[in-house]
Design a protein around this motif. Structure first.
Motif, mmCIF file in Angstrom:
data_model
loop_
_atom_site.group_PDB
_atom_site.id
_atom_site.type_symbol
_atom_site.label_atom_id
_atom_site.label_comp_id
_atom_site.label_asym_id
_atom_site.label_seq_id
_atom_site.Cartn_x
_atom_site.Cartn_y
_atom_site.Cartn_z
ATOM 1 N N UNK A 1 -82.723 66.320 44.926
ATOM 2 C CA UNK A 1 -81.969 68.091 45.866
ATOM 3 C C UNK A 1 -83.077 68.788 45.190
ATOM 4 N N UNK A 2 -84.057 68.636 44.535
ATOM 5 C CA UNK A 2 -84.808 69.942 43.866
ATOM 6 C C UNK A 2 -86.223 69.101 43.773
ATOM 7 N N UNK B 1 -83.113 70.089 53.727
ATOM 8 C CA UNK B 1 -83.455 68.978 54.103
ATOM 9 C C UNK B 1 -82.549 68.181 54.806
ATOM 10 N N UNK B 2 -80.995 67.912 54.504
ATOM 11 C CA UNK B 2 -80.025 67.772 55.549
ATOM 12 C C UNK B 2 -79.832 68.874 56.559
ATOM 13 N N UNK B 3 -79.888 69.700 56.538
ATOM 14 C CA UNK B 3 -79.575 70.700 57.057
ATOM 15 C C UNK B 3 -80.490 70.830 58.591
ATOM 16 N N UNK C 1 -71.844 73.284 44.004
ATOM 17 C CA UNK C 1 -71.746 74.043 45.195
ATOM 18 C C UNK C 1 -73.514 73.114 46.201
ATOM 19 N N UNK C 2 -74.260 73.317 45.765
ATOM 20 C CA UNK C 2 -75.442 72.553 46.608
ATOM 21 C C UNK C 2 -74.934 71.535 47.265
ATOM 22 N N UNK C 3 -74.243 70.196 46.137
ATOM 23 C CA UNK C 3 -74.067 69.045 46.141
ATOM 24 C C UNK C 3 -73.208 69.206 47.035
ATOM 25 N N UNK C 4 -71.397 70.079 47.226
ATOM 26 C CA UNK C 4 -70.837 69.805 48.349
ATOM 27 C C UNK C 4 -71.573 70.343 49.361
ATOM 28 N N UNK D 1 -73.103 67.744 51.162
ATOM 29 C CA UNK D 1 -71.805 66.872 52.062
ATOM 30 C C UNK D 1 -71.263 67.533 53.204
ATOM 31 N N UNK D 2 -70.668 68.565 53.181
ATOM 32 C CA UNK D 2 -70.505 69.178 54.533
ATOM 33 C C UNK D 2 -71.782 68.779 55.484
ATOM 34 N N UNK D 3 -72.634 68.910 55.480
ATOM 35 C CA UNK D 3 -73.154 69.366 56.110
ATOM 36 C C UNK D 3 -74.199 67.508 57.075
ATOM 37 N N UNK D 4 -73.397 66.717 56.152
ATOM 38 C CA UNK D 4 -73.169 65.004 56.695
ATOM 39 C C UNK D 4 -73.750 64.377 55.950
ATOM 40 N N UNK D 5 -74.300 64.378 54.637
ATOM 41 C CA UNK D 5 -75.318 63.427 53.658
ATOM 42 C C UNK D 5 -73.890 62.552 53.427
#
Length: 143
Positions: A69-70, A79-81, A104-107, A110-114
């Motif tokens: 993530x960093x 990246x996920x976006x 919040x970053x993980x959430x 995850x909401x973007x598809x992770x």
């Protein structure tokens, strides 16, 4: 006859497929590389920046992506976006690897598809199990 409980680890499904690991820290990459060395049917691909990871994900079409993530250039969320259309199409599953607990970053990622997230240092069994789920989902999609 009395038997004692088994102390053997449960067998993990045989892992096979290609895995892109987007990670800038050499030690973190080496740890995952060592963990996956017992799975000869896994091809590990490395990207050291987010931009390189997006590019390699699109050119290599891995079965799964491990994503720190960093990163030094863009965040794991970005990246996920950038890969969200590919993720939605089932091209690959993204597993987040982060030193942070659920935040919040993980959430957002995850909401973007992770697919899942694991907290570093990564437990060998947890990584194998997560990859088994991700690779099995990809294999089912091919059928």
């Amino acid at each position: 006859m009395t038997t004692s409980p088994s102390t053997e680890k449960p067998a993990v499904a045989r892992l096979q497929g290609s895995v892109l690991y987007i990670e800038d820290e050499p030690v973190s990459f080496a740890v995952v590389e060592a963990l996956l060395s017992s799975h000869p049917d896994v091809r590990l691909i490395r990207a050291q920046t987010g931009d390189e990871g997006v590019s390699r994900a699109r050119s290599e079409r891995p079965d799964a992506i491990l994503l720190d993530m960093h990163l030094p250039d863009i965040s794991g969320i970005e990246v996920v976006r950038r890969l969200s259309e590919d993720i939605a199409a089932g091209a690959f599953r993204v597993i987040l690897l982060t030193a942070d607990k659920l935040n919040i970053d993980v959430l957002k990622a995850m909401s973007l598809g992770a697919f899942e997230y694991l907290v570093k240092p990564v437990n060998h069994e947890a990584l194998e199990a997560s990859l088994a789920r991700a690779l099995a989902a990809k294999a089912r999609k091919r059928l």
